[in-house]
Design an enzyme around this catalytic site. Sequence first.
Site, PDB file in Angstrom:
ATOM      1  N   ARG A   1      -9.726   2.621   8.961  1.00  0.00           N
ATOM      2  CA  ARG A   1      -9.293   1.248   9.214  1.00  0.00           C
ATOM      3  C   ARG A   1     -10.415   0.388   9.777  1.00  0.00           C
ATOM      4  O   ARG A   1     -10.226  -0.811  10.015  1.00  0.00           O
ATOM      5  CB  ARG A   1      -8.073   1.211  10.133  1.00  0.00           C
ATOM      6  CG  ARG A   1      -8.342   1.609  11.564  1.00  0.00           C
ATOM      7  CD  ARG A   1      -7.058   1.606  12.385  1.00  0.00           C
ATOM      8  NE  ARG A   1      -6.462   0.291  12.464  1.00  0.00           N
ATOM      9  CZ  ARG A   1      -6.738  -0.595  13.423  1.00  0.00           C
ATOM     10  NH1 ARG A   1      -7.634  -0.301  14.356  1.00  0.00           N
ATOM     11  NH2 ARG A   1      -6.130  -1.751  13.461  1.00  0.00           N
TER      12      ARG A   1
ATOM     13  N   ARG B   1      12.478  -8.089  11.898  1.00  0.00           N
ATOM     14  CA  ARG B   1      11.750  -7.582  13.054  1.00  0.00           C
ATOM     15  C   ARG B   1      10.927  -8.697  13.685  1.00  0.00           C
ATOM     16  O   ARG B   1      10.425  -9.585  12.994  1.00  0.00           O
ATOM     17  CB  ARG B   1      10.817  -6.439  12.654  1.00  0.00           C
ATOM     18  CG  ARG B   1      11.515  -5.226  12.132  1.00  0.00           C
ATOM     19  CD  ARG B   1      10.561  -4.058  11.939  1.00  0.00           C
ATOM     20  NE  ARG B   1       9.260  -4.453  11.419  1.00  0.00           N
ATOM     21  CZ  ARG B   1       8.321  -3.591  11.024  1.00  0.00           C
ATOM     22  NH1 ARG B   1       8.552  -2.299  11.111  1.00  0.00           N
ATOM     23  NH2 ARG B   1       7.168  -4.009  10.546  1.00  0.00           N
TER      24      ARG B   1
ATOM     25  N   LYS C   1       0.816  -1.216   0.000  1.00  0.00           N
ATOM     26  CA  LYS C   1       0.000   0.000   0.000  1.00  0.00           C
ATOM     27  C   LYS C   1       0.848   1.265   0.000  1.00  0.00           C
ATOM     28  O   LYS C   1       0.579   2.203  -0.740  1.00  0.00           O
ATOM     29  CB  LYS C   1      -0.957   0.001   1.191  1.00  0.00           C
ATOM     30  CG  LYS C   1      -2.036  -1.057   1.146  1.00  0.00           C
ATOM     31  CD  LYS C   1      -3.089  -0.837   2.215  1.00  0.00           C
ATOM     32  CE  LYS C   1      -2.517  -0.935   3.612  1.00  0.00           C
ATOM     33  NZ  LYS C   1      -1.964  -2.269   3.919  1.00  0.00           N
TER      34      LYS C   1
ATOM     35  N   ARG D   1      11.390 -10.036   4.774  1.00  0.00           N
ATOM     36  CA  ARG D   1      12.015  -8.719   4.863  1.00  0.00           C
ATOM     37  C   ARG D   1      13.182  -8.728   5.837  1.00  0.00           C
ATOM     38  O   ARG D   1      13.128  -9.351   6.898  1.00  0.00           O
ATOM     39  CB  ARG D   1      11.001  -7.667   5.339  1.00  0.00           C
ATOM     40  CG  ARG D   1      10.053  -7.208   4.295  1.00  0.00           C
ATOM     41  CD  ARG D   1       9.323  -5.945   4.703  1.00  0.00           C
ATOM     42  NE  ARG D   1       8.637  -6.028   5.982  1.00  0.00           N
ATOM     43  CZ  ARG D   1       7.492  -5.403   6.247  1.00  0.00           C
ATOM     44  NH1 ARG D   1       6.929  -4.663   5.332  1.00  0.00           N
ATOM     45  NH2 ARG D   1       6.939  -5.514   7.430  1.00  0.00           N
TER      46      ARG D   1
ATOM     47  N   ARG E   1      -1.523 -10.522  12.390  1.00  0.00           N
ATOM     48  CA  ARG E   1      -1.862  -9.214  11.810  1.00  0.00           C
ATOM     49  C   ARG E   1      -2.922  -9.365  10.723  1.00  0.00           C
ATOM     50  O   ARG E   1      -3.807  -8.506  10.569  1.00  0.00           O
ATOM     51  CB  ARG E   1      -0.602  -8.561  11.248  1.00  0.00           C
ATOM     52  CG  ARG E   1       0.317  -8.035  12.339  1.00  0.00           C
ATOM     53  CD  ARG E   1       1.761  -7.889  11.893  1.00  0.00           C
ATOM     54  NE  ARG E   1       1.925  -6.898  10.829  1.00  0.00           N
ATOM     55  CZ  ARG E   1       3.088  -6.689  10.212  1.00  0.00           C
ATOM     56  NH1 ARG E   1       4.144  -7.419  10.518  1.00  0.00           N
ATOM     57  NH2 ARG E   1       3.175  -5.768   9.274  1.00  0.00           N
TER      58      ARG E   1
END
Length: 221
Positions: free
Chosen positions: A88, A161, A13, A127, A172
């Site tokens: 959201r 992370r 996004k 990532r 999530r």
Amino acid sequence: MRIVLVGPPGAGKGTQAAFLAKNLSIPHISTGDLFRANISQGTDLGKQAKAYMDAGNLVPDEVTIGMAEDRLDQADAADGFLLDGFPRNEQQARALDAYLARHGIALDGVLDLEVPEDEVVKRIAGRRICRNDSAHVFHVENQKPAVEGVCDICGGELYRRDDDAPDKVRNRLEVYHRETEPIIDYYRKQDLVVTISALGPVAEVTRRAMAALRAGSERPA
């Protein structure tokens, strides 16, 4: 154009928002930027948000809505904007509708970036971020550093992370499905949603998004 951008974590996004906003000559307004700006400037809303965040609590909808409305009141958003991360949930979506109605304007489209869950997990879990500068981001498959575990830019250590671990990513996604995905149905009832695949090269996804938004704006009211 006045656009809301939605999609699960890992859909790209932020990347697409930046390209679309530039192509459409409208400001990119992200929730993260709203929070950072208000907190750094010491606004009343920023102080409220910081107090909740420091206590480990979620920032209430009314605070987030207040920040978004203040930002939309700024001159550069008068002729259009791209909202990324707001609304959201349905309460925020209804508040945005009420704000727009008070100003006699309306959304032109809601762009839904669609990505399979397994792809989301692969994107995020792969990532690797530089400890020296979080803006230096790599990926174990799609953007490998020249030396494994070492940032190409500054030589810092690359790490994953904690919240990018596969189990955390799936959590999530559950939050996204529970809280944010319902706004897609909310806006679909207003005939505003255009859904595109967010798979493929960034430039191709941007081209796909621009085509979908133009087609959506040309539909008869």
